[in-house]
Write a protein that holds these residues in place. Structure first.
Motif, PDB file in Angstrom:
ATOM      1  N   VAL A   1      38.581  46.687  39.945  1.00  0.00           N
ATOM      2  CA  VAL A   1      38.671  46.533  41.403  1.00  0.00           C
ATOM      3  C   VAL A   1      39.589  45.345  41.739  1.00  0.00           C
ATOM      4  CG1 VAL A   1      37.390  45.880  43.478  1.00  0.00           C
ATOM      5  CG2 VAL A   1      36.446  47.598  41.911  1.00  0.00           C
ATOM      6  N   ALA A   2      39.368  44.226  41.048  1.00  0.00           N
ATOM      7  CA  ALA A   2      40.169  43.028  41.317  1.00  0.00           C
ATOM      8  C   ALA A   2      41.644  43.282  41.008  1.00  0.00           C
ATOM      9  CB  ALA A   2      39.649  41.850  40.494  1.00  0.00           C
ATOM     10  N   ILE A   3      41.917  43.989  39.902  1.00  0.00           N
ATOM     11  CA  ILE A   3      43.305  44.295  39.543  1.00  0.00           C
ATOM     12  C   ILE A   3      43.937  45.137  40.653  1.00  0.00           C
ATOM     13  CG2 ILE A   3      44.756  45.622  37.941  1.00  0.00           C
ATOM     14  CD1 ILE A   3      42.810  44.704  35.704  1.00  0.00           C
ATOM     15  N   GLY A   4      43.181  46.107  41.171  1.00  0.00           N
ATOM     16  CA  GLY A   4      43.692  46.943  42.260  1.00  0.00           C
ATOM     17  C   GLY A   4      44.009  46.121  43.501  1.00  0.00           C
ATOM     18  N   VAL A   5      43.099  45.208  43.851  1.00  0.00           N
ATOM     19  CA  VAL A   5      43.313  44.375  45.043  1.00  0.00           C
ATOM     20  C   VAL A   5      44.519  43.454  44.840  1.00  0.00           C
ATOM     21  CG1 VAL A   5      42.322  42.545  46.461  1.00  0.00           C
ATOM     22  CG2 VAL A   5      40.917  44.493  45.770  1.00  0.00           C
ATOM     23  N   ALA A   6      44.613  42.858  43.656  1.00  0.00           N
ATOM     24  CA  ALA A   6      45.718  41.944  43.375  1.00  0.00           C
ATOM     25  C   ALA A   6      47.045  42.699  43.406  1.00  0.00           C
ATOM     26  CB  ALA A   6      45.526  41.281  42.017  1.00  0.00           C
ATOM     27  N   TRP A   7      47.029  43.927  42.879  1.00  0.00           N
ATOM     28  CA  TRP A   7      48.246  44.740  42.829  1.00  0.00           C
ATOM     29  C   TRP A   7      48.733  45.081  44.235  1.00  0.00           C
ATOM     30  CZ3 TRP A   7      51.365  46.335  38.867  1.00  0.00           C
ATOM     31  CH2 TRP A   7      52.269  47.352  39.160  1.00  0.00           C
TER      32      TRP A   7
ATOM     33  N   THR B   1      46.900  37.588  30.912  1.00  0.00           N
ATOM     34  CA  THR B   1      46.187  38.840  30.667  1.00  0.00           C
ATOM     35  C   THR B   1      45.296  38.714  29.439  1.00  0.00           C
ATOM     36  OG1 THR B   1      48.079  40.023  31.576  1.00  0.00           O
ATOM     37  CG2 THR B   1      46.467  41.326  30.373  1.00  0.00           C
ATOM     38  N   ALA B   2      45.820  38.058  28.399  1.00  0.00           N
ATOM     39  CA  ALA B   2      45.035  37.904  27.167  1.00  0.00           C
ATOM     40  C   ALA B   2      43.804  37.032  27.391  1.00  0.00           C
ATOM     41  CB  ALA B   2      45.911  37.312  26.069  1.00  0.00           C
ATOM     42  N   ILE B   3      43.835  36.202  28.419  1.00  0.00           N
ATOM     43  CA  ILE B   3      42.666  35.353  28.669  1.00  0.00           C
ATOM     44  C   ILE B   3      41.571  36.131  29.392  1.00  0.00           C
ATOM     45  CG2 ILE B   3      41.825  33.350  29.937  1.00  0.00           C
ATOM     46  CD1 ILE B   3      44.526  32.053  29.383  1.00  0.00           C
ATOM     47  N   TYR B   4      41.955  36.984  30.357  1.00  0.00           N
ATOM     48  CA  TYR B   4      40.880  37.635  31.108  1.00  0.00           C
ATOM     49  C   TYR B   4      40.412  38.950  30.489  1.00  0.00           C
ATOM     50  CZ  TYR B   4      44.018  40.916  33.660  1.00  0.00           C
ATOM     51  OH  TYR B   4      44.884  41.900  34.008  1.00  0.00           O
ATOM     52  N   ALA B   5      41.293  39.626  29.717  1.00  0.00           N
ATOM     53  CA  ALA B   5      40.918  40.944  29.178  1.00  0.00           C
ATOM     54  C   ALA B   5      39.601  40.924  28.376  1.00  0.00           C
ATOM     55  CB  ALA B   5      42.061  41.522  28.347  1.00  0.00           C
ATOM     56  N   PRO B   6      39.385  39.954  27.472  1.00  0.00           N
ATOM     57  CA  PRO B   6      38.123  39.971  26.709  1.00  0.00           C
ATOM     58  C   PRO B   6      36.890  39.786  27.587  1.00  0.00           C
ATOM     59  CG  PRO B   6      39.693  38.435  25.735  1.00  0.00           C
ATOM     60  CD  PRO B   6      40.252  38.844  27.057  1.00  0.00           C
TER      61      PRO B   6
ATOM     62  N   PRO C   1      37.812  34.576  35.111  1.00  0.00           N
ATOM     63  CA  PRO C   1      38.687  35.715  34.788  1.00  0.00           C
ATOM     64  C   PRO C   1      39.317  36.351  36.027  1.00  0.00           C
ATOM     65  CG  PRO C   1      36.403  36.131  34.097  1.00  0.00           C
ATOM     66  CD  PRO C   1      36.499  34.701  34.466  1.00  0.00           C
ATOM     67  N   LEU C   2      38.590  36.370  37.139  1.00  0.00           N
ATOM     68  CA  LEU C   2      39.166  36.954  38.360  1.00  0.00           C
ATOM     69  C   LEU C   2      40.365  36.137  38.840  1.00  0.00           C
ATOM     70  CD1 LEU C   2      35.937  37.976  40.304  1.00  0.00           C
ATOM     71  CD2 LEU C   2      37.560  39.481  39.148  1.00  0.00           C
ATOM     72  N   ALA C   3      40.284  34.826  38.673  1.00  0.00           N
ATOM     73  CA  ALA C   3      41.417  33.985  39.054  1.00  0.00           C
ATOM     74  C   ALA C   3      42.636  34.320  38.196  1.00  0.00           C
ATOM     75  CB  ALA C   3      41.057  32.511  38.916  1.00  0.00           C
ATOM     76  N   PHE C   4      42.392  34.635  36.913  1.00  0.00           N
ATOM     77  CA  PHE C   4      43.519  35.016  36.052  1.00  0.00           C
ATOM     78  C   PHE C   4      44.110  36.354  36.476  1.00  0.00           C
ATOM     79  CE2 PHE C   4      41.485  31.924  33.192  1.00  0.00           C
ATOM     80  CZ  PHE C   4      42.583  31.119  33.004  1.00  0.00           C
ATOM     81  N   VAL C   5      43.256  37.266  36.937  1.00  0.00           N
ATOM     82  CA  VAL C   5      43.759  38.534  37.475  1.00  0.00           C
ATOM     83  C   VAL C   5      44.663  38.235  38.673  1.00  0.00           C
ATOM     84  CG1 VAL C   5      43.121  40.657  38.687  1.00  0.00           C
ATOM     85  CG2 VAL C   5      41.793  39.914  36.699  1.00  0.00           C
TER      86      VAL C   5
END
Lengths: 112, 207
Positions: free
Chosen positions: A78-84, A50-55, B149-153
């Motif tokens: 959007v990606a977080i929603g799809v992954a979830w 999470t710390a890598i993609y958040a910034p 970053p999407l891959a990390f998500v």
């Protein structure tokens, strides 16, 4: 991006990865993992990833960019929603890329 | 494995790592998350020490894996231990530990592990090479650097199965963003510590 730093990073990461993956296979049999360490390790992937993609989504040149004209943030959500919901790697990345371009186009239209 | 390798290759090439180095990195390091993180950090001119520290944190989970594999792989010579150490990806680990748990005391366990890990390794390398070739020829306007970053998500969100895990992710994300002005992306290290602490705290409260 300098060639030296790429090579140093590559070799260093190779060594670190190998040592960590082999760690307990190399240690003597008596060595046990302390229970606090074991519990702490559970949280490492979620925290670090999470710390890598958040910034990448919330910062722009080191400054917080939290607003509806940040296409990367919207695409990330959007990606977080799809992954979830779906837990699928490729769908998550695909949806995020499509969202980035769609939001980018919409925001571009409004700002002109 | 294949899509993730493809994305890693594409993101490395789109992130500015020359094709030969990108392919070599995938052979030498053989850890997608570290390769993607290194790509992003090299792009922001972070010092190599920070990149290595990041790789260390990302790969700490392998310590857990190797600890649980040890009893099943006792008595191997050094070559085997290092060889399996090199090739033991997340997926290979999951396959091996499942087999070992269901068939305890089985003979030739190390060969089973090698047999499970090799095809994954091979698939990964082919996918990465294809990704690097594709990524190097795609125009910048496609913004494929955002695939990293999407891959990390995609990797981290499915891990958030309980409150403590969510707390760890939120604390780490908030810390890294608030510490965005710190030099050399040291915020990443702070964030890891904050995330782990938050996870442990919430877990203890729930217990």
């Amino acid at each position: 991006m300098s060639a030296t730093s790429i090579w140093l990073a590559m070799l260093g990461m190779g060594l670190i990865t190998l040592v960590l993956r082999s760690s307990f296979l190399l240690l003597p049999n008596g060595v046990r993992m302390p229970s606090l360490l074991r519990r702490a390790l559970r949280f490492v992937p979620a925290a670090v990833l999470t710390a890598i993609y958040a910034p990448e989504m919330l910062l722009q040149s080191g400054v917080i960019h939290f607003s509806p004209d940040n296409a990367r943030l919207l695409a990330g959500l959007v990606a977080i929603g799809v992954a979830w919901r779906l837990r699928r790697t490729f769908l998550t990345i695909f949806a995020g890329m499509v969202a980035l371009h769609v939001f980018g186009a919409i925001i571009g239209r409004f700002s002109n | 494995m294949f899509p993730f390798g493809l994305v890693t290759g594409v993101a490395m090439a789109a992130g500015g790592i020359p094709p030969l180095e990108a392919i070599l990195m995938s052979f030498i390091v053989f850890a997608g998350a570290s390769q993607l993180a290194a790509t992003q950090l090299l792009g922001t001119a972070a010092p190599v020490a920070v990149i290595l520290l990041t790789a260390f944190f990302i790969n700490l989970r392998f310590v857990m894996y190797s600890a649980s594999m040890r009893t099943h792989l006792a008595g191997l010579d050094l070559r085997w231990r290092l060889g399996l150490g090199y090739i033991l990806s997340d997926n290979a680990y999951a396959i091996c530990i499942t087999r070992y748990t269901q068939h305890p005391g089985e003979a030739h366990r190390h060969w089973y592990c090698l047999g499970a890990a090799l095809p994954i390794w091979f698939t990964w390398q082919v996918a990465t090479i294809l990704g690097v070739i594709a990524g190097a020829s795609v125009p910048q306007a496609w913004k494929l650097d955002f695939a990293a970053p999407l891959a990390f998500v995609a990797m981290s969100v499915p891990l958030l199965r309980d409150r403590a895990m969510v707390a760890a992710a939120l604390a780490a994300g908030a810390t890294v963003v608030l510490a965005g002005s710190l030099p050399m992306r040291l915020g990443l290290v702070l964030a890891a510590v904050a995330g782990i602490s938050a996870g442990l705290l919430v877990e203890r409260r729930a217990a």
